[in-house]
Scaffold this motif. Structure first.
Motif, PDB file in Angstrom:
ATOM      1  N   THR A  65       0.871  -1.181   0.000  1.00 38.60           N
ATOM      2  CA  THR A  65       0.000   0.000   0.000  1.00 38.60           C
ATOM      3  C   THR A  65       0.906   1.229   0.000  1.00 38.60           C
ATOM      4  OG1 THR A  65      -0.047  -0.065   2.406  1.00 38.60           O
ATOM      5  CG2 THR A  65      -1.849  -1.168   1.252  1.00 38.60           C
ATOM      6  N   HIS A  66       0.320   2.373  -0.346  1.00 34.81           N
ATOM      7  CA  HIS A  66       1.083   3.627  -0.388  1.00 34.81           C
ATOM      8  C   HIS A  66       0.225   4.690   0.290  1.00 34.81           C
ATOM      9  CE1 HIS A  66       3.921   6.574  -1.963  1.00 34.81           C
ATOM     10  NE2 HIS A  66       2.865   7.317  -2.269  1.00 34.81           N
ATOM     11  N   GLY A  67       0.652   5.132   1.465  1.00 32.48           N
ATOM     12  CA  GLY A  67      -0.150   6.116   2.191  1.00 32.48           C
ATOM     13  C   GLY A  67      -1.417   5.481   2.740  1.00 32.48           C
ATOM     14  N   ILE A  68      -2.361   6.321   3.161  1.00 31.39           N
ATOM     15  CA  ILE A  68      -3.572   5.791   3.803  1.00 31.39           C
ATOM     16  C   ILE A  68      -4.835   6.004   2.970  1.00 31.39           C
ATOM     17  CG2 ILE A  68      -2.668   6.017   6.142  1.00 31.39           C
ATOM     18  CD1 ILE A  68      -4.395   8.642   6.318  1.00 31.39           C
ATOM     19  N   ARG A  69      -4.684   6.587   1.770  1.00 35.90           N
ATOM     20  CA  ARG A  69      -5.880   6.929   0.995  1.00 35.90           C
ATOM     21  C   ARG A  69      -6.209   5.930  -0.101  1.00 35.90           C
ATOM     22  NH1 ARG A  69      -3.760  12.124   1.875  1.00 35.90           N
ATOM     23  NH2 ARG A  69      -5.012  13.239   3.433  1.00 35.90           N
ATOM     24  N   GLY A  70      -5.724   4.704   0.041  1.00 36.39           N
ATOM     25  CA  GLY A  70      -6.122   3.670  -0.915  1.00 36.39           C
ATOM     26  C   GLY A  70      -5.200   3.506  -2.104  1.00 36.39           C
ATOM     27  N   GLU A  71      -4.062   4.196  -2.099  1.00 37.70           N
ATOM     28  CA  GLU A  71      -3.137   4.024  -3.214  1.00 37.70           C
ATOM     29  C   GLU A  71      -2.293   2.767  -3.008  1.00 37.70           C
ATOM     30  OE1 GLU A  71      -2.112   8.440  -4.847  1.00 37.70           O
ATOM     31  OE2 GLU A  71      -1.246   7.908  -2.907  1.00 37.70           O
ATOM     32  N   VAL A  72      -1.844   2.191  -4.114  1.00 31.14           N
ATOM     33  CA  VAL A  72      -0.975   1.015  -4.037  1.00 31.14           C
ATOM     34  C   VAL A  72       0.295   1.265  -4.835  1.00 31.14           C
ATOM     35  CG1 VAL A  72      -2.791  -0.701  -3.630  1.00 31.14           C
ATOM     36  CG2 VAL A  72      -2.178  -0.090  -5.984  1.00 31.14           C
ATOM     37  N   LYS A  73       1.370   0.639  -4.370  1.00 27.58           N
ATOM     38  CA  LYS A  73       2.642   0.718  -5.066  1.00 27.58           C
ATOM     39  C   LYS A  73       2.737  -0.512  -5.953  1.00 27.58           C
ATOM     40  CE  LYS A  73       6.301   2.309  -2.775  1.00 27.58           C
ATOM     41  NZ  LYS A  73       7.507   2.288  -1.903  1.00 27.58           N
ATOM     42  N   VAL A  74       2.988  -0.286  -7.238  1.00 23.86           N
ATOM     43  CA  VAL A  74       2.994  -1.360  -8.225  1.00 23.86           C
ATOM     44  C   VAL A  74       4.374  -1.478  -8.859  1.00 23.86           C
ATOM     45  CG1 VAL A  74       2.050  -2.090 -10.461  1.00 23.86           C
ATOM     46  CG2 VAL A  74       0.545  -1.059  -8.746  1.00 23.86           C
ATOM     47  N   PHE A  75       4.884  -2.703  -8.901  1.00 17.94           N
ATOM     48  CA  PHE A  75       6.109  -2.955  -9.647  1.00 17.94           C
ATOM     49  C   PHE A  75       5.694  -3.290 -11.076  1.00 17.94           C
ATOM     50  CE2 PHE A  75       9.436  -5.709 -11.338  1.00 17.94           C
ATOM     51  CZ  PHE A  75      10.527  -4.865 -11.188  1.00 17.94           C
ATOM     52  N   PRO A  76       6.073  -2.433 -12.055  1.00 21.17           N
ATOM     53  CA  PRO A  76       5.622  -2.680 -13.427  1.00 21.17           C
ATOM     54  C   PRO A  76       6.356  -3.864 -14.049  1.00 21.17           C
ATOM     55  CG  PRO A  76       6.999  -0.709 -13.336  1.00 21.17           C
ATOM     56  CD  PRO A  76       6.896  -1.230 -11.938  1.00 21.17           C
ATOM     57  N   THR A  77       5.618  -4.730 -14.746  1.00 14.90           N
ATOM     58  CA  THR A  77       6.239  -5.859 -15.453  1.00 14.90           C
ATOM     59  C   THR A  77       6.082  -5.660 -16.958  1.00 14.90           C
ATOM     60  OG1 THR A  77       4.208  -7.134 -15.253  1.00 14.90           O
ATOM     61  CG2 THR A  77       5.879  -7.505 -13.566  1.00 14.90           C
ATOM     62  N   THR A  78       5.873  -4.426 -17.350  1.00 14.03           N
ATOM     63  CA  THR A  78       5.760  -4.066 -18.755  1.00 14.03           C
ATOM     64  C   THR A  78       7.015  -3.277 -19.121  1.00 14.03           C
ATOM     65  OG1 THR A  78       4.506  -2.730 -20.331  1.00 14.03           O
ATOM     66  CG2 THR A  78       4.394  -2.040 -18.055  1.00 14.03           C
ATOM     67  N   ASP A  79       7.385  -3.299 -20.395  1.00 18.14           N
ATOM     68  CA  ASP A  79       8.599  -2.603 -20.834  1.00 18.14           C
ATOM     69  C   ASP A  79       8.527  -1.106 -20.555  1.00 18.14           C
ATOM     70  OD1 ASP A  79       9.591  -4.925 -21.751  1.00 18.14           O
ATOM     71  OD2 ASP A  79       9.224  -4.535 -23.872  1.00 18.14           O
ATOM     72  N   ASP A  80       7.331  -0.549 -20.648  1.00 22.37           N
ATOM     73  CA  ASP A  80       7.187   0.897 -20.563  1.00 22.37           C
ATOM     74  C   ASP A  80       6.144   1.264 -19.515  1.00 22.37           C
ATOM     75  OD1 ASP A  80       7.044   3.589 -20.963  1.00 22.37           O
ATOM     76  OD2 ASP A  80       6.072   3.477 -22.928  1.00 22.37           O
ATOM     77  N   ALA A  81       6.611   1.684 -18.343  1.00 18.38           N
ATOM     78  CA  ALA A  81       5.698   2.009 -17.245  1.00 18.38           C
ATOM     79  C   ALA A  81       4.792   3.186 -17.588  1.00 18.38           C
ATOM     80  CB  ALA A  81       6.488   2.301 -15.967  1.00 18.38           C
ATOM     81  N   ASN A  82       5.207   4.027 -18.524  1.00 18.28           N
ATOM     82  CA  ASN A  82       4.387   5.185 -18.889  1.00 18.28           C
ATOM     83  C   ASN A  82       3.035   4.790 -19.460  1.00 18.28           C
ATOM     84  OD1 ASN A  82       5.974   7.445 -18.168  1.00 18.28           O
ATOM     85  ND2 ASN A  82       7.385   6.883 -19.814  1.00 18.28           N
ATOM     86  N   ARG A  83       2.919   3.547 -19.926  1.00 15.67           N
ATOM     87  CA  ARG A  83       1.632   3.126 -20.487  1.00 15.67           C
ATOM     88  C   ARG A  83       0.532   3.106 -19.435  1.00 15.67           C
ATOM     89  NH1 ARG A  83       1.043  -2.966 -21.019  1.00 15.67           N
ATOM     90  NH2 ARG A  83      -0.699  -2.130 -22.148  1.00 15.67           N
ATOM     91  N   PHE A  84       0.888   3.094 -18.145  1.00 14.28           N
ATOM     92  CA  PHE A  84      -0.132   3.150 -17.095  1.00 14.28           C
ATOM     93  C   PHE A  84      -0.941   4.452 -17.195  1.00 14.28           C
ATOM     94  CE2 PHE A  84       2.267  -0.279 -15.148  1.00 14.28           C
ATOM     95  CZ  PHE A  84       1.269  -1.048 -14.586  1.00 14.28           C
ATOM     96  N   LYS A  85      -0.312   5.511 -17.723  1.00 15.23           N
ATOM     97  CA  LYS A  85      -1.023   6.787 -17.863  1.00 15.23           C
ATOM     98  C   LYS A  85      -2.200   6.667 -18.819  1.00 15.23           C
ATOM     99  CE  LYS A  85       2.895   9.263 -18.454  1.00 15.23           C
ATOM    100  NZ  LYS A  85       3.899  10.298 -18.517  1.00 15.23           N
ATOM    101  N   LYS A  86      -2.085   5.755 -19.805  1.00 11.09           N
ATOM    102  CA  LYS A  86      -3.141   5.613 -20.809  1.00 11.09           C
ATOM    103  C   LYS A  86      -4.199   4.593 -20.410  1.00 11.09           C
ATOM    104  CE  LYS A  86      -0.141   6.764 -24.702  1.00 11.09           C
ATOM    105  NZ  LYS A  86       1.210   6.228 -24.430  1.00 11.09           N
ATOM    106  N   LEU A  87      -3.895   3.759 -19.418  1.00 12.22           N
ATOM    107  CA  LEU A  87      -4.847   2.714 -19.028  1.00 12.22           C
ATOM    108  C   LEU A  87      -6.016   3.282 -18.233  1.00 12.22           C
ATOM    109  CD1 LEU A  87      -2.658  -0.309 -17.850  1.00 12.22           C
ATOM    110  CD2 LEU A  87      -4.157  -0.208 -19.828  1.00 12.22           C
ATOM    111  N   LYS A  88      -7.207   2.880 -18.607  1.00 15.71           N
ATOM    112  CA  LYS A  88      -8.403   3.314 -17.873  1.00 15.71           C
ATOM    113  C   LYS A  88      -8.755   2.293 -16.791  1.00 15.71           C
ATOM    114  CE  LYS A  88      -9.791   6.682 -20.892  1.00 15.71           C
ATOM    115  NZ  LYS A  88      -8.451   7.199 -21.133  1.00 15.71           N
ATOM    116  N   GLU A  89      -8.458   1.025 -17.065  1.00 16.42           N
ATOM    117  CA  GLU A  89      -8.779  -0.011 -16.095  1.00 16.42           C
ATOM    118  C   GLU A  89      -7.802  -1.167 -16.200  1.00 16.42           C
ATOM    119  OE1 GLU A  89     -12.818  -1.087 -17.097  1.00 16.42           O
ATOM    120  OE2 GLU A  89     -12.132  -2.436 -18.662  1.00 16.42           O
ATOM    121  N   VAL A  90      -7.719  -1.905 -15.116  1.00 19.06           N
ATOM    122  CA  VAL A  90      -6.888  -3.108 -15.085  1.00 19.06           C
ATOM    123  C   VAL A  90      -7.697  -4.218 -14.430  1.00 19.06           C
ATOM    124  CG1 VAL A  90      -4.610  -2.017 -15.007  1.00 19.06           C
ATOM    125  CG2 VAL A  90      -5.851  -2.413 -12.881  1.00 19.06           C
TER     126      VAL A  90
END
Length: 172
Positions: A17-42
């Motif tokens: 978890t990251h902080g107390i407001r429901g955020e999570v820390k994710v280790f990216p297993t994709t070549d380009d972590a910037n693609r998370f900016k374009k994702l609407k859902e997982v």
């Protein structure tokens, strides 16, 4: 291992978890972590169930991606998802360039030499920075193949076969 294809591809793993407001820390297993900016859902695979989560916020911290999911507003909501895998459906996956493949489509493929001999089965792909390394299991153990043109001659995803050239010193 059959040749059936997965319709989902892994893009990350929730490490904590990251902080107390429901955020999570994710280790990216994709070549380009910037693609998370374009994702609407997982899709979150908890091991017991798969949940579709809407991404509300994306931040970057060192090599991690910090995600906020819509409707998950406290640390208690996300605590139980540590080690959960984040997946995307294949239609939301990155468009591949020529000679690029999804690792999920390669694992388990037969490896043959350019002289037509069976060499082994592709077990794992290691990202080393300079070039990927293919781990091939064969009688007598594992062989590490550099993913370079001099060694890997052809990859046939549909036929599930990789053709290689056994370079000098590869098996010594």
């Amino acid at each position: 291992m059959g040749t059936e294809r997965n319709d989902e591809l892994q893009v990350g793993v929730i490490t904590q978890t990251h902080g107390i407001r429901g955020e999570v820390k994710v280790f990216p297993t994709t070549d380009d972590a910037n693609r998370f900016k374009k994702l609407k859902e997982v899709i979150l695979d908890t091991g017991r169930e798969c949940l579709s989560l809407e991404i509300e916020g994306v931040k970057f911290f060192k090599q991690f991606v910090i995600l906020k999911f819509k409707g998950y507003d406290s640390i208690n909501d996300v605590e139980k998802y540590k080690q959960g895998k984040l997946l995307v459906t294949r239609d939301k996956a990155v468009r591949l360039k020529k000679d690029e493949y999804f690792v999920a489509d390669m694992i388990g493929m037969r490896v043959v030499t350019d002289e037509g001999e069976d060499f082994g089965i592709l077990k794992e792909v290691l990202a080393t920075g300079a070039n990927d390394v293919y781990v091939v299991s064969r009688e007598g153990g594992e062989v590490l193949l550099p993913a370079i043109k001099e060694c890997v001659k052809n990859i046939d995803i549909d036929g599930q076969v990789m053709e290689i050239h056994v370079m000098d010193g590869l098996l010594s």
